[in-house]
Design a protein around this motif. Structure first.
Motif, PDB file in Angstrom:
ATOM      1  N   TYR A  77      -2.903   0.305  -4.074  1.00 41.57           N
ATOM      2  CA  TYR A  77      -2.949  -0.980  -3.402  1.00 41.57           C
ATOM      3  C   TYR A  77      -2.549  -2.067  -4.401  1.00 41.57           C
ATOM      4  CZ  TYR A  77      -6.197   1.605  -0.375  1.00 41.57           C
ATOM      5  OH  TYR A  77      -6.792   2.530   0.437  1.00 41.57           O
TER       6      TYR A  77
ATOM      7  N   ILE B 166       0.861  -1.179   0.000  1.00 42.35           N
ATOM      8  CA  ILE B 166       0.000   0.000   0.000  1.00 42.35           C
ATOM      9  C   ILE B 166       0.896   1.227   0.000  1.00 42.35           C
ATOM     10  CG2 ILE B 166      -1.811   1.266   1.206  1.00 42.35           C
ATOM     11  CD1 ILE B 166      -2.634  -1.392   2.502  1.00 42.35           C
TER      12      ILE B 166
ATOM     13  N   VAL C  65     -10.122   3.885   3.103  1.00 43.36           N
ATOM     14  CA  VAL C  65      -9.607   2.515   2.978  1.00 43.36           C
ATOM     15  C   VAL C  65     -10.760   1.525   2.858  1.00 43.36           C
ATOM     16  CG1 VAL C  65      -8.320   0.706   4.170  1.00 43.36           C
ATOM     17  CG2 VAL C  65      -7.435   3.028   4.124  1.00 43.36           C
TER      18      VAL C  65
END
Length: 154
Positions: free
Chosen positions: A144, A40, A103
């Protein structure tokens, strides 16, 4: 009579959508226990580690992202239809309401994706030749990367 026809059409369209959602071909299949190498990137900061996801018999999945030193970044649960993600035990550096919201939305898009390309908002999903899935959130400059780790016991 017209009301009855509208209700029947609405019910049949809802059933069709539900069947299509069940038969979806997910880019990240979740059955049993899955392991992914995770990276990430967020505005100069980087978190690398593994993501372990276990799916129960009902279809609900529980996962954890752990860095290389064994420190939990976060735990999460994913509903059976992959529409709801709940974050739990988030590390203190990320435990802010706005970071959790971003997120959570990114993970929901990633696990619910059935095809590469543009997703909701300013998110794009691509897949490398080696099978790595890359979700890019252009609005918040987040990236990601999920790569499947094969379970080979020798």
């Amino acid at each position: 009579m017209a009301v009855l026809i509208r209700r029947c059409l609405l019910l049949s369209s809802l059933l069709t959508v539900a069947l299509l959602a069940e038969a979806a071909d997910w880019l990240l299949p979740l059955s049993g226990r899955q392991q992914y190498a995770v990276q990430i990137n967020a505005r100069g900061a980087e978190l690398t580690g593994i993501c372990i996801i276990k799916t129960d018999s009902v279809g609900e999945s529980r996962g954890a992202i752990v860095n290389e030193f064994g420190i939990h970044a976060m735990d999460f649960t994913l509903s059976a239809d992959r529409r709801k993600v709940k974050l739990q035990n988030v590390m203190p550096q990320m435990d802010r309401w706005y970071i959790r919201r971003i997120v959570r939305g990114d993970l929901r898009q990633l696990f619910g994706a059935t095809a590469c390309g543009a997703l909701k908002g300013r998110r794009t999903l691509t897949q490398d030749a080696d099978g790595t899935l890359i979700l890019t959130n252009a609005r918040f400059n987040l990236k990601y990367c999920f790569k499947k780790i094969d379970d080979t016991e020798e």
